[in-house]
Design an enzyme around this catalytic site. Structure first.
Site, PDB file in Angstrom:
ATOM      1  N   ASP A  18      15.890  33.708 -93.415  1.00 42.54           N
ATOM      2  CA  ASP A  18      16.660  34.955 -93.477  1.00 42.54           C
ATOM      3  C   ASP A  18      16.914  35.383 -92.038  1.00 42.54           C
ATOM      4  O   ASP A  18      16.332  34.830 -91.094  1.00 42.54           O
ATOM      5  CB  ASP A  18      15.856  36.034 -94.228  1.00 42.54           C
ATOM      6  N   SER A  19      17.745  36.405 -91.868  1.00 46.95           N
ATOM      7  CA  SER A  19      17.990  36.926 -90.522  1.00 46.95           C
ATOM      8  C   SER A  19      16.737  37.595 -89.956  1.00 46.95           C
ATOM      9  O   SER A  19      16.656  37.813 -88.750  1.00 46.95           O
ATOM     10  CB  SER A  19      19.122  37.948 -90.564  1.00 46.95           C
ATOM     11  N   TYR A  31      22.646  40.057 -89.238  1.00 46.90           N
ATOM     12  CA  TYR A  31      23.761  39.144 -89.454  1.00 46.90           C
ATOM     13  C   TYR A  31      24.989  39.891 -89.990  1.00 46.90           C
ATOM     14  O   TYR A  31      26.114  39.455 -89.805  1.00 46.90           O
ATOM     15  CB  TYR A  31      23.379  38.079 -90.491  1.00 46.90           C
ATOM     16  N   GLY A  32      24.720  40.974 -90.707  1.00 47.14           N
ATOM     17  CA  GLY A  32      25.781  41.664 -91.460  1.00 47.14           C
ATOM     18  C   GLY A  32      27.052  41.953 -90.682  1.00 47.14           C
ATOM     19  O   GLY A  32      28.156  41.697 -91.165  1.00 47.14           O
ATOM     20  N   CYS A  74      21.213  42.420-100.712  1.00 47.38           N
ATOM     21  CA  CYS A  74      20.705  42.084 -99.385  1.00 47.38           C
ATOM     22  C   CYS A  74      19.199  42.024 -99.555  1.00 47.38           C
ATOM     23  O   CYS A  74      18.595  42.934-100.139  1.00 47.38           O
ATOM     24  CB  CYS A  74      21.086  43.159 -98.368  1.00 47.38           C
ATOM     25  N   THR A  75      18.589  40.950 -99.072  1.00 50.79           N
ATOM     26  CA  THR A  75      17.165  40.760 -99.361  1.00 50.79           C
ATOM     27  C   THR A  75      16.279  41.765 -98.630  1.00 50.79           C
ATOM     28  O   THR A  75      15.087  41.872 -98.933  1.00 50.79           O
ATOM     29  CB  THR A  75      16.732  39.318 -99.030  1.00 50.79           C
ATOM     30  N   HIS A  76      16.844  42.491 -97.691  1.00 44.26           N
ATOM     31  CA  HIS A  76      16.076  43.556 -97.044  1.00 44.26           C
ATOM     32  C   HIS A  76      15.910  44.790 -97.947  1.00 44.26           C
ATOM     33  O   HIS A  76      14.961  45.567 -97.777  1.00 44.26           O
ATOM     34  CB  HIS A  76      16.774  44.046 -95.768  1.00 44.26           C
ATOM     35  N   GLU A 130      14.145  46.578 -90.405  1.00 43.94           N
ATOM     36  CA  GLU A 130      13.660  45.774 -89.272  1.00 43.94           C
ATOM     37  C   GLU A 130      12.830  46.616 -88.307  1.00 43.94           C
ATOM     38  O   GLU A 130      12.003  46.085 -87.569  1.00 43.94           O
ATOM     39  CB  GLU A 130      14.831  45.108 -88.540  1.00 43.94           C
ATOM     40  N   CYS A 177      19.007  34.851 -97.786  1.00 35.81           N
ATOM     41  CA  CYS A 177      19.850  35.804 -97.068  1.00 35.81           C
ATOM     42  C   CYS A 177      21.233  35.754 -97.688  1.00 35.81           C
ATOM     43  O   CYS A 177      21.869  34.695 -97.709  1.00 35.81           O
ATOM     44  CB  CYS A 177      19.908  35.399 -95.596  1.00 35.81           C
TER      45      CYS A 177
HETATM   46  N1  DGL Z   1      18.742  39.989 -95.460  1.00 34.52           N
HETATM   47  C1  DGL Z   1      20.073  39.641 -95.232  1.00 34.52           C
HETATM   48  C2  DGL Z   1      20.930  39.559 -96.452  1.00 34.52           C
HETATM   49  O1  DGL Z   1      20.420  39.339 -97.520  1.00 34.52           O
HETATM   50  C3  DGL Z   1      20.801  39.923 -93.963  1.00 34.52           C
HETATM   51  C4  DGL Z   1      20.675  41.208 -93.309  1.00 34.52           C
HETATM   52  C5  DGL Z   1      21.303  41.248 -91.935  1.00 34.52           C
HETATM   53  O2  DGL Z   1      20.793  40.577 -91.055  1.00 34.52           O
HETATM   54  O3  DGL Z   1      22.305  41.961 -91.741  1.00 34.52           O
HETATM   55  O4  DGL Z   1      22.132  39.669 -96.385  1.00 34.52           O
END
Ligand code: DGL
Length: 263
Positions: free
Chosen positions: A9-10, A41-42, A183-185, A151, A72
């Site tokens: 993941d990011s 990454y978004g 988004c996995t976050h 984060e 991700c």
């Molecule tokens: N956790 C990520 C996702 O599922 C990316 C979040 C990011 O880095 O912007 O999209």
């Protein structure tokens, strides 16, 4: 020890998927790479995220994994198919499993998905819902800024609450009864997101369904051997921060991390 399951993941978000996998398949060895040196990454251009995904995959292939989980959404939206074509091991994403759970969760047929700008602009969820359940009315919302709170380890502050209220307003207006955390976050913000959406809206995460898919394809919850190997954690950012916050988010399995330094 058998071949590991690799995932990336990011940053910390994929740990939600790692948690589900460790719980479901405790005898599998997991190698997790969090690209905390380059998150988020978004907001990045799709081509850049695609290159990151390929580079990380090359790094993870050193561990000779038997499967790869792109934990991700943003990376999966731009690189999953390419990785599936290139690799001769199973490559799993989180988008389709999440959509399956979303379809099961809704009662009124009005659903929402929230994700990063990259994920929502890619149209990956719009396509996945459109082909799996075209009868559903989908509200897809980009939520810039939420990942940064996670984060930083700030999952329950007044500021994140205010931001979530603003970002989620269209989903409330649309009357969705199920909201997919694309988004996995975001599962780490579940309390805030749940407060904002209200008790009648089901929050859906892709983590469990992804773990079920991996377990199903790799042949059940446990490998033949009974040892429980400690997962390997890698970060491209600060190792101490990764170990500290990662341990708080994932649990005691994240006892230490190693730094990846690109050549
Ligand atoms: N956790 C990520 C996702 O599922 C990316 C979040 C990011 O880095 O912007 O999209």
């Amino acid at each position: 020890m058998g071949r590991p399951i690799a995932m990336f993941d990011s940053g910390f978000g994929g740990l939600t998927v790692a948690r589900a996998l460790i719980d479901l398949m405790p005898h599998e060895h997991l190698v997790y790479l969090g690209d905390t040196g380059r998150y988020p990454y978004g907001p990045r251009p799709p081509e850049e995220v695609r290159c990151f995904a390929l580079q990380i995959t090359d790094e993870l292939l050193r561990y000779d994994p038997k499967a790869l989980v792109v934990a991700c959404n943003t990376a999966g939206a731009v690189a999953l198919e390419e990785l599936q074509d290139r690799l001769d091991i199973p490559v799993f994403g989180v988008i389709d499993p999440g959509v399956r759970s979303l379809i099961q969760a809704t009662r009124n047929g009005r659903v929402g998905v929230i994700g990063t700008v990259g994920t929502i602009n890619s149209g990956a969820y719009q396509r996945a819902v459109g082909s799996a359940a075209p009868q559903l009315e989908l509200t897809a919302l980009a939520c810039p800024g939420l990942v940064e709170f996670v984060e930083r380890g700030e999952t329950d502050s007044e500021q994140v609450h205010v931001l979530a209220q603003r970002l989620l307003a269209p989903a409330i207006e649309a009357g969705v009864d199920a909201l997919l955390l694309g988004c996995t976050h975001y599962p780490y913000l579940a309390r805030t997101l749940g407060d904002v959406m209200g008790r009648d809206v089901v929050l859906v995460s892709s983590a469990d369904e992804t773990a079920f898919e991996v377990s199903h394809l790799l042949g059940g919850p446990g490998a033949e051997d009974t040892e429980t190997p400690a997962p390997t954690f890698l970060t491209t950012g600060d190792v101490e921060w990764f170990t500290d916050l990662g341990g708080r988010l994932l649990g005691p399995e994240l006892a230490g991390a190693r730094q990846v330094v690109w050549d």
